[in-house]
Design an enzyme around this catalytic site. Structure first.
Site, mmCIF file in Angstrom:
data_model
loop_
_atom_site.group_PDB
_atom_site.id
_atom_site.type_symbol
_atom_site.label_atom_id
_atom_site.label_comp_id
_atom_site.label_asym_id
_atom_site.label_seq_id
_atom_site.Cartn_x
_atom_site.Cartn_y
_atom_site.Cartn_z
ATOM 1 N N ASP A 440 0.799 -1.199 -0.087
ATOM 2 C CA ASP A 440 0.099 -0.027 -0.008
ATOM 3 C C ASP A 440 0.956 1.106 -0.007
ATOM 4 O OD1 ASP A 440 -2.433 1.261 -0.022
ATOM 5 O OD2 ASP A 440 -2.474 1.411 2.119
ATOM 6 N N GLU A 443 2.536 4.733 -3.995
ATOM 7 C CA GLU A 443 2.308 5.711 -5.359
ATOM 8 C C GLU A 443 3.798 6.324 -5.671
ATOM 9 O OE1 GLU A 443 0.123 5.611 -2.882
ATOM 10 O OE2 GLU A 443 -1.212 4.350 -4.428
ATOM 11 N N ASP A 515 -8.879 3.434 -2.324
ATOM 12 C CA ASP A 515 -10.101 3.886 -1.359
ATOM 13 C C ASP A 515 -11.261 4.344 -2.060
ATOM 14 O OD1 ASP A 515 -8.026 3.261 0.320
ATOM 15 O OD2 ASP A 515 -7.339 5.431 0.738
HETATM 16 C C1 GLC Z 1 -4.939 3.175 2.559
HETATM 17 C C2 GLC Z 1 -5.340 2.131 1.852
HETATM 18 C C3 GLC Z 1 -6.480 1.431 2.705
HETATM 19 C C4 GLC Z 1 -5.852 0.934 4.160
HETATM 20 C C5 GLC Z 1 -5.352 2.218 4.747
HETATM 21 C C6 GLC Z 1 -4.816 1.865 6.124
HETATM 22 O O1 GLC Z 1 -5.912 4.123 2.741
HETATM 23 O O2 GLC Z 1 -5.659 2.203 0.476
HETATM 24 O O3 GLC Z 1 -6.686 0.075 2.047
HETATM 25 O O4 GLC Z 1 -6.945 0.203 4.644
HETATM 26 O O5 GLC Z 1 -4.356 2.977 4.145
HETATM 27 O O6 GLC Z 1 -3.673 1.206 5.965
#
Ligand code: GLC
Length: 845
Positions: A440, A443, A515
């Protein structure tokens, strides 16, 4: 006020007054160009010339063929066209006369054998003939046309603009065919057809993005154009912040370009869309066959915490008999968000917990964020600092950006030693018992905005700034993880999930769409985004089922679970502080429906696994746009058909994506279609309206298809597949080859797999079903085949199995081996047979 003219405008005006050949002949010298610009500016406008702007590619003065390459020298630059395979060419336009040959991050090695091609020379043009299509090179000025094998135009440069540059900026303009539609461009919002909009490639973390928002997390600078003559593809392999203007603000051209890097693009001849995807993925790589458990239902939330809560969720699935394979650990499992650590107060014994969950049939996937807390004594940070593995500012100091753990260092994934080190950390977590990894914030996201342009990466000693590396940061992280895990556990198929990606990331990782929001608009958008990713070479994709931000109504949750059954990645996820979103938290009716839907996914697993395998070999996605499967049927392209799709080539899915809508209007392509719930058979080539109460997912089996399935299990490996059910949708001839293997590991690459080729053929009053084991090296445990011949009415005159008469059974629940039963209510003839290497069932009426 009249705007000051640019060189571009001046050149166009000059072309208008003097003709194109004249203008391109004189544009060969920059000084002449500047002089011309100044004169024209003076002559034609009031105001001051900017003295800068595009230089357009001039006339071709000579050419040289060398093997697969044709080098074209122009008056002011150079172009190189390389034949990659029978249906792919690479076009490179130099900058100031020099081709930079910037190595690709998307393409590993080109494996295609050299393709034969013929060069024809004519006074005004050169013609390159490949087996798959024709490139026509107009000389004055140097412009390209791409034609089908039979000479129909697929794509052509704008005759005045074509290719140009301005400082480091590189641009290409193509003529906008009135019939053109554009698909792909990766993870994009808006309509499936990208025409009429501008799209930016810049990996962006945008929580709760809008349904038109752009750019988002993933950059795949590849699209498929469809015109009357057929389909083609263009992959602009440039990692900078490229922009695709697909007939927006102009009906004359569409264009793509970037502020830096090289104008390098690959052109793929169709004319079939499928062929374009196959060639694009031959170049950038294909999804490796995932472990089969990753195809099961996945449950996530921010965050299951502490261990007892995770165990409780696990137990709920099993006691409620809701099948599931994967549980996720979001950021709270770590010690103050420090990557590769555990919060040992909340998770005191991770290996024991993971082992217990594995016994219960769960695979656990933790989140990994690339930001590493700047903290002396934190081993991951210490190692990275000591070994110089982190990104730096241009002055050599370490870059620090703020994310979840606070101020962080960021791995420089362009360095092979950083990638090896990063991958080794995954391997350590894997050894503790985690099964996959969820990448995650890659980017890469930093609070506030994004990394400053002073940040540099090694980039094979080129010291490139974030401007070049930004879009491939996540791609290289995925590569590090994938390669690390492959090296560490050679007989395990890595399962990786990522938020950000670039072209080619499909060979390492699955992608989810970040998200999203718990709304019906987002459910519809999720369908379009996943289809669009599939058209962009990334087939293993999904959206957070139920929506991430906010909380779904029970109805929205039910509808999203229904669509999720036929989304390649089937993962329910929600944010922190939202209401619970597990299938049992919406009341009994919704829970029952969710159980039915998830069970359907598990029942269809033999079919689903086979189409995943197909995608791993061909690049053709499992979740297919209607126009991908039915390219010649105009209705497939309609905007009101863009939320229905094919799952493989046999199942048409039309999920309801509107609130309080209890019917569904569905476009059925030519042929006939069985509704597997009502057993109605519809004629295709028209729209039908079917009932869709909140609990029903409208879907149809193509008449003639053969769909292998099994009894649902609680998780992938819960019990061996001993009884194979085969839905034979009678009424047209058809075939399907089922693929089976161990579900993990790489034995399949050494031939350890089974294939059973099924076919149905009708002649006169008899229907013949053949099942032949064409590959039999894995030795599946299947002992029995149950053929459910659907769309079957009346009583058979005879049923034979390998020449012997089958026994008629009156009780459908107790059909003996080599017996059959007619279920008139379901329009179904059921035949039960012990498995044999070659089976032939003949039914006569
Ligand atoms: C980001 C991710 C999401 C995750 C959050 C906390 O927003 O896209 O899926 O739950 O971070 O880690």
């Amino acid at each position: 006020m009249i705007p000051p003219p640019s060189v571009e405008k001046a050149a166009v005006l000059a072309a208008f007054f003097f003709g194109n050949s004249y203008i391109s002949r004189i544009t060969n010298q920059r000084t002449t160009m500047r002089f011309l610009t100044a004169i024209l500016s003076l002559l034609i406008t009031i105001g001051t010339a900017r003295g800068e702007g595009y230089t357009f590619l001039g006339n071709c003065t000579s050419h040289a063929r060398n093997g697969a390459t044709l080098t074209l020298t122009a008056t002011n630059n150079v172009m190189r066209i390389t034949v990659i395979d029978s249906a792919t060419v690479r076009v490179q336009v130099g900058r100031d006369g020099r081709i930079l040959d910037i190595p690709s991050y998307a393409i590993d090695t080109i494996t295609a054998p050299p393709a034969a091609w013929v060069l024809e020379e004519k006074p005004d043009r050169l013609v390159m003939r490949l087996a798959g299509g024709i490139v026509e090179i107009l000389k004055s000025p140097l412009r390209l046309r791409f034609l089908t094998r039979t000479g129909a135009e697929l794509c052509a440069d704008d005759s005045a603009f074509g290719h140009a540059w301005d400082g480091h900026e590189v641009m290409t303009w193509k003529r906008l065919d009135p019939s053109a539609r554009f698909y792909g461009l990766g993870e994009k919002t808006g309509n499936l057809d990208k025409r009429g909009n501008q799209w930016v490639m810049w990996n962006t973390d945008f929580p709760a993005y809008g349904v038109e928002h752009d750019p988002l997390y993933v950059s795949i600078p590849f699209f498929i154009g469809v015109v009357d003559a057929g389909a083609y593809g263009i992959f602009f392999d440039n990692t900078y912040r490229s922009v695709f203007t697909m007939g927006a603000g102009s009906r004359r051209t569409y264009s793509f370009g970037a502020p830096d890097g090289e104008m390098t693009y690959h052109f793929f001849f169709g004319p079939e869309m499928k062929r374009v995807i196959t060639h694009y993925t031959a170049l950038t790589g294909r999804m490796p066959l995932p472990p089969r458990w990753a195809l099961g239902y996945q449950q996530c939330r921010w965050s299951y915490f502490p261990a007892a809560e995770l165990m409780d969720v696990a137990r709920n699935f099993r006691t409620r008999r809701i099948p599931a394979d994967v549980l996720y650990l979001d950021i709270r499992h770590m010690d103050r968000y420090k990557v590769f650590t555990w919060d040992t107060a909340a998770f005191p014994d991770p290996p024991a917990m993971l082992a217990e969950l594995r016994r219960m049939g769960f695979h656990v996937v933790p989140i990994i964020d690339p930001g590493i807390k700047v903290e002396k004594g934190f081993h991951v940070d210490d190692e990275g600092v000591k070994r110089s593995l982190f990104a730096r500012h241009a002055d050599g100091t370490l870059y620090e950006g703020e994310v979840w753990p606070g101020w962080c260092h960021f791995p420089d994934f362009t360095r092979p030693d950083t990638r090896a080190w990063w991958g080794a950390h995954y391997a350590r977590l894997f050894d503790q018992g985690v099964a996959g990894f969820w990448n995650d914030m890659n980017e890469p996201a930093v609070w506030g905005r994004e990394m400053p342009t002073t940040v540099v990466f090694d980039d094979d000693r080129r010291n490139s700034t974030i401007r070049k590396i930004h879009n491939v940061y996540a791609h290289l992280e995925a590569r590090a993880a994938y390669e690390g895990l492959r090296a560490h556990a050679p007989d395990m198929r890595p399962f990786l999930l990522t938020r950000a990606a670039y072209a080619g990331s499909q060979k390492y990782t699955a992608i989810w769409t970040g998200d999203n929001v718990a709304s019906f608009d987002h459910l519809a958008l999720a369908v379009r985004m996943c289809i669009g990713l599939g058209l962009s070479g990334a087939p293993f994709v999904g959206a957070d089922v139920g929506g991430f931000v906010g909380s779904p109504s029970p109805e929205l949750f039910a509808r999203w679970m229904q669509a999720g059954v036929f989304t390649p990645l089937f993962r329910n996820h929600t944010t922190i502080n939202s209401r619970d979103q597990e299938p049992w938290t919406f009341g009994e009716e919704i829970e029952d429906n969710a159980r039915d839907m998830i069970s359907l996914r598990y029942e269809l697993m033999p079919y689903i696994y086979t189409i995943f395998r197909e995608a791993s070999l061909t690049g053709i996605p499992m979740m297919r746009a209607m126009q991908l499967e039915f390219q010649d049927e105009p209705e497939s392209y309609r905007w009101d058909v863009q939320h229905q799709f094919m799952f493989g080539s046999s199942i048409l899915v039309a999920p309801v994506v509107n609130e309080h809508q209890y019917f569904q209007k569905v476009w059925l392509p030519r042929g006939r279609w069985l509704d597997p719930v009502t057993n109605d058979v519809h004629d295709g080539g028209r729209f039908v309206t079917v009932d869709a109460p909140w609990w029903r997912l409208p879907c149809f089996f193509r008449v003639g298809s053969i769909i292998p399935r099994r009894a649902a299990v609680q998780y992938d490996n819960a019990s061996p597949l001993t009884e194979l059910t085969v839905d034979v949708v009678a009424g047209a001839d058809g075939a399907f080859t089922l693929y089976l293997d161990a579900g993990d590991g790489f034995g399949c690459q050494r031939g350890e797999y089974d294939e059973i080729a099924f076919a149905q053929n009708a002649t006169g009053s008899s229907l013949t079903i053949n099942a032949t084991a064409t590959q039999n090296s894995f030795a599946a445990d299947i002992g029995t085949h149950i053929y459910r011949i659907r769309n079957f009415d009346g009583l058979p005159a005879s049923v034979t199995i390998n020449g012997h008469s089958a026994i008629a059974a009156h009780d459908g629940s107790r059909i003996p081996d080599r017996g059959y039963h007619v279920d008139a209510g379901k329009h179904m003839l059921v035949v039960r047979v012990p498995a044999e290497p070659a089976l032939r069932i003949v039914v006569t009426r």
